[in-house]
Structures are given as structure tokens and as C-alpha cells.
Motif scaffolding. Structure first.
Motif, PDB file in Angstrom:
ATOM      1  N   CYS A   5       0.841  -1.191   0.000  1.00  0.00           N
ATOM      2  CA  CYS A   5       0.000   0.000   0.000  1.00  0.00           C
ATOM      3  C   CYS A   5       0.878   1.243   0.000  1.00  0.00           C
ATOM      4  O   CYS A   5       1.995   1.240   0.518  1.00  0.00           O
ATOM      5  CB  CYS A   5      -0.951   0.006   1.197  1.00  0.00           C
ATOM      6  SG  CYS A   5      -0.171  -0.365   2.756  1.00  0.00           S
ATOM      7  N   ALA A 100      -3.394  -0.797  -2.595  1.00  0.00           N
ATOM      8  CA  ALA A 100      -4.337   0.088  -1.905  1.00  0.00           C
ATOM      9  C   ALA A 100      -3.609   1.341  -1.448  1.00  0.00           C
ATOM     10  O   ALA A 100      -2.376   1.421  -1.485  1.00  0.00           O
ATOM     11  CB  ALA A 100      -4.956  -0.627  -0.706  1.00  0.00           C
ATOM     12  N   ASN A 177     -12.643   4.871  -7.884  1.00  0.00           N
ATOM     13  CA  ASN A 177     -13.034   3.753  -7.022  1.00  0.00           C
ATOM     14  C   ASN A 177     -14.532   3.773  -6.706  1.00  0.00           C
ATOM     15  O   ASN A 177     -15.049   2.872  -6.033  1.00  0.00           O
ATOM     16  CB  ASN A 177     -12.199   3.711  -5.734  1.00  0.00           C
ATOM     17  CG  ASN A 177     -12.216   5.001  -4.948  1.00  0.00           C
ATOM     18  OD1 ASN A 177     -13.112   5.834  -5.109  1.00  0.00           O
ATOM     19  ND2 ASN A 177     -11.226   5.183  -4.084  1.00  0.00           N
ATOM     20  N   LYS A 198      -7.866   2.698  -6.929  1.00  0.00           N
ATOM     21  CA  LYS A 198      -7.454   1.880  -5.791  1.00  0.00           C
ATOM     22  C   LYS A 198      -8.347   2.131  -4.577  1.00  0.00           C
ATOM     23  O   LYS A 198      -8.768   3.265  -4.327  1.00  0.00           O
ATOM     24  CB  LYS A 198      -5.994   2.185  -5.424  1.00  0.00           C
ATOM     25  CG  LYS A 198      -5.016   1.913  -6.554  1.00  0.00           C
ATOM     26  CD  LYS A 198      -3.596   2.258  -6.162  1.00  0.00           C
ATOM     27  CE  LYS A 198      -2.678   2.163  -7.376  1.00  0.00           C
ATOM     28  NZ  LYS A 198      -2.664   0.833  -7.989  1.00  0.00           N
ATOM     29  N   PRO A 199      -8.628   1.091  -3.806  1.00  0.00           N
ATOM     30  CA  PRO A 199      -9.383   1.291  -2.564  1.00  0.00           C
ATOM     31  C   PRO A 199      -8.564   2.118  -1.583  1.00  0.00           C
ATOM     32  O   PRO A 199      -7.330   2.056  -1.580  1.00  0.00           O
ATOM     33  CB  PRO A 199      -9.621  -0.132  -2.052  1.00  0.00           C
ATOM     34  CG  PRO A 199      -8.538  -0.952  -2.684  1.00  0.00           C
ATOM     35  CD  PRO A 199      -8.251  -0.320  -4.008  1.00  0.00           C
ATOM     36  N   SER A 230     -15.713   3.559   2.002  1.00  0.00           N
ATOM     37  CA  SER A 230     -14.367   3.312   2.498  1.00  0.00           C
ATOM     38  C   SER A 230     -14.397   3.134   4.012  1.00  0.00           C
ATOM     39  O   SER A 230     -15.438   3.289   4.646  1.00  0.00           O
ATOM     40  CB  SER A 230     -13.428   4.464   2.121  1.00  0.00           C
ATOM     41  OG  SER A 230     -13.235   4.527   0.734  1.00  0.00           O
ATOM     42  N   LEU A 277      -9.196  -5.086   0.799  1.00  0.00           N
ATOM     43  CA  LEU A 277      -8.782  -5.826  -0.396  1.00  0.00           C
ATOM     44  C   LEU A 277      -9.375  -7.231  -0.452  1.00  0.00           C
ATOM     45  O   LEU A 277      -9.098  -7.991  -1.386  1.00  0.00           O
ATOM     46  CB  LEU A 277      -7.254  -5.914  -0.450  1.00  0.00           C
ATOM     47  CG  LEU A 277      -6.541  -4.576  -0.642  1.00  0.00           C
ATOM     48  CD1 LEU A 277      -5.047  -4.720  -0.381  1.00  0.00           C
ATOM     49  CD2 LEU A 277      -6.790  -4.037  -2.044  1.00  0.00           C
TER      50      LEU A 277
END
Length: 363
Positions: A5, A100, A177, A198-199, A230, A277
Motif C-alpha cells: 500500500c 491500496a 473507485n 485503488k481502494p 471506504s 482488499l
């Protein structure tokens, strides 16, 4: 496998301090002025998992090898980074390949630590950083669109359509996202390594006294994250720095509990990342080593075998499988096998979190 990440955030929000604590190094210079991180820092840290120690104890394993998380820390982003302001834009490429994003948000008041924008406003700060990420993706997409439009090739029609959709979405101020991708669009977006797809896990950096209760700033981040689908984790970089220098595990545990916490911020961040993820952990255990491995939730046995070595997946025959609970209850492999709790699973077996495997393969 593990996961990696990228840490993003404004200058002076505690990014490098937290990076140092999480990786238990002083590789990043944590100073009280913007842009002190002038080279991208990459650290790897073992993922804490009490199950691994228990398995190793039962099997009398000579070595314990946790799965790892890789963390990439880049220079603080400021407004205008996509146009060359500050130093952060130089390093955005380093987080394009990460799984991430950890977005560190300053939620603490401290007159001794300068705020690049003068005052604490976490939502404004988040929007500044995310705007720069969107602008960076827009630049990549427009370059690709320009190149594709010059080619009179009917086979590129779908790609032109995808590019325009993504550009329109970002120009409306929305992160990718939140985009509802088709399977084909998802594949194309992955090939572009778009940052905003990306998260994101929002990490609220608070003072020591507020790491449990939070404050008005963390509440605003939680509300913001909820609208973005999120998650939020609250940590105190100051506390994590203190935990990082304690070498004795029992002493470390006692210190964490004395603060009213059940686990370190690192553990909370990792769990948040795993959930974000959709990852799970499986184990291989023996007298030589007890090893934790990471795979995607929903993976089948051959995919998990491939995490260890491509030959294991290519020549997969079956997986001798014991659940973590059965391994503990029956005191290891021999006991579980005698009790009929060891199973032979084939190629269609879906891995469960905590499975203990011995893979049979033939190449």
C-alpha cells in the motif's frame, strides 16, 4: 504475496512518523517541515497474527515466517502537485503499482507542528490530496486518448469509449473507485494503473488521549468515508513510535493494554487493509518453519498453492487440509489426521481463512 500500500497525505500529517513506526525503522526522516521525505521509502513489516505463533508452538517449528505488508511512503502532496508544486508529484508513480492507498489525515491539534494550510480541516485536506490524484489520472488518460485518437483503427473503438467514460467521470470530480466498472472496463483500468481506482483506507492520526474516543475531526472523516464506501482507522503516530522501540513482546503487549487498547495501530491498519482488499491468510506448518501466506478471498486451492510457488499451481494434485481450529483442538497434524479432520481437497476447493495446507504436486 502479502499486499502493498502507498501512504499519501499532506505534508506534516504524520506520514513519515507513522511509516517509521510501522516498519520499525528510521529510514524516513521525520522532521517538522514540509517535504522532508525527498526520496520514496519502501518498508516491509511482518503481519501480526497470533494464530501463527500457536501453530508454530504445536509443530515445534524452527522458524516463524509471517506474511508481509509492503508500505511505500512518498513526499507530502500539496495543492498544485499535479502541476509541479511541492515534491509529491515526483513520486506518484511509486504508488501506481500498489494494491491500496493509506490516506493519512491529520486530526490532532498541536501548535508546535506546522499545518501546511494553517488550520486543521480534515475534509478539506482529503479533497486537496484526492484532487491531485484525480488530476494525475486525468493526465495519464488524456495522453492515452490523444495517442489512440491518432490511430484510425476500428479495434480501438472500445478503448476510446472506456477512456472517454473515465475522463468524464474524473472531470466531474469523482474518484474512479466509485465507478461501476464492467469486467472489460476493469481489465482496461487495471492496465492503466490508475491511482484513483485503488481502494482507500483513511487513517486518522490523533493525539494519544483521543486514540480510543476520537474527536470531532475523526467523526467528520468517518462520515466522509461512509459516503465513499471506504473505512477509517484511528491511530496515534506518537503511540506507535513508542510501541516500535519496545523489543520484548510481553512488555509491548502490557504497554498497549495500559493505554486501554487491545492491539497496536499497525494491527488495526493491516486488518483494515485486508478487509479493504478482501484478503485471507492460510498457513503451511512443519518442523522447519511455520509460514503464513496471503491470498484473495474466494481463491481456489491451486491459486493458493501458486502463491508459494508457480510449480505448486502448475502441477497441483490435491491439498491436505486442516482447519486452524482443528489443528489446535487435536494438537497438530497427527492428531487431526487420527480424528479424521484432515481432508484431501481438489482443484475446486475454495480456501478458508486459517486453513493449514500441505500441497501435493507433480511437475
Amino acid at each position: 504475496m502479502g499486499f502493498n500500500c502507498g501512504i499519501v497525505g499532506l505534508p506534516n500529517v504524520g506520514k513519515s512518523t507513522l511509516f517509521n513506526a510501522l516498519t520499525q525503522t528510521m529510514a524516513a526522516e521525520a522532521m517538522n517541515y514540509p517535504f522532508c521525505t525527498i526520496e520514496p521509502n519502501i518498508g516491509r513489516v511482518g503481519v501480526p497474527d497470533q494464530r501463527l505463533s500457536k501453530l508454530a508452538q504445536i509443530a515445534a517449528s524452527g522458524k516463524i515466517i509471517p506474511t508481509q505488508i509492503e508500505i511505500v511512503d512518498i513526499a507530502g502532496l500539496v495543492k498544485g502537485a499535479s502541476k509541479g508544486e511541492g515534491l509529491g508529484n515526483q513520486f506518484l508513480g511509486h504508488i501506481r503499482s500498489t494494491d491500496a492507498i493509506l490516506h493519512i489525515v491529520r486530526c490532532f491539534e498541536n501548535s508546535d507542528v506546522t499545518h501546511v494550510n494553517g488550520n486543521i480541516d480534515p475534509i478539506r485536506d482529503i479533497e486537496i490530496v484526492e484532487t491531485e490524484l484525480m488530476l494525475a489520472d486525468l493526465e495519464s488518460l488524456r495522453k492515452r486518448e490523444s495517442a489512440v485518437s491518432k490511430k484510425n483503427n476500428p479495434e480501438l473503438a472500445a478503448e476510446r469509449c472506456y477512456l472517454q467514460k473515465f475522463i468524464d467521470w474524473l472531470e466531474n470530480g469523482k474518484m474512479l473507485n466509485l465507478f461501476d466498472f464492467t469486467d472489460d472496463e476493469k481489465v482496461f483500468a487495471s492496465s492503466m494503473h490508475l491511482i484513483t481506482r485503488k481502494p482507500i483506507l483513511y487513517v486518522c492520526n490523533v493525539c494519544e488521549e483521543e486514540v480510543i474516543s476520537g474527536n470531532v475531526n475523526t467523526k467528520s472523516v468517518e462520515d466522509f468515508a461512509k459516503n465513499r464506501n471506504s473505512s477509517v482507522v484511528m491511530v496515534s503516530a506518537a503511540i506507535e513510535s513508542e510501541i516500535a522501540v519496545i523489543r520484548d513482546e510481553n512488555e509491548k503487549k502490557e504497554y498497549i493494554q495500559s493505554l486501554g487498547l487491545s492491539e497496536s495501530g499497525l494491527a488495526r491498519i493491516i486488518r483494515g487493509g485486508y478487509n479493504l482488499l478482501n484478503l485471507i491468510t492460510f498457513f503451511t506448518v512443519g518442523p522447519i518453519e511455520a509460514h503464513a501466506w496471503t491470498t484473495n478471498n474466494g481463491s481456489k486451492a491451486p491459486n493458493a498453492a501458486g502463491v508459494i510457488h508457480s510449480d505448486f499451481e502448475r502441477g497441483f494434485i490435491c491439498a491436505e487440509t486442516i482447519s486452524y481450529d482443528d489443528y489446535l483442538v487435536y494438537n497438530g497434524e497427527i492428531g487431526a489426521k487420527s480424528a479424521g479432520k484432515m481432508r484431501l481437497e481438489g482443484k475446486e476447493y475454495v480456501v478458508n481463512d486459517g486453513d493449514v495446507f500441505h500441497f501435493r504436486f507433480n511437475v
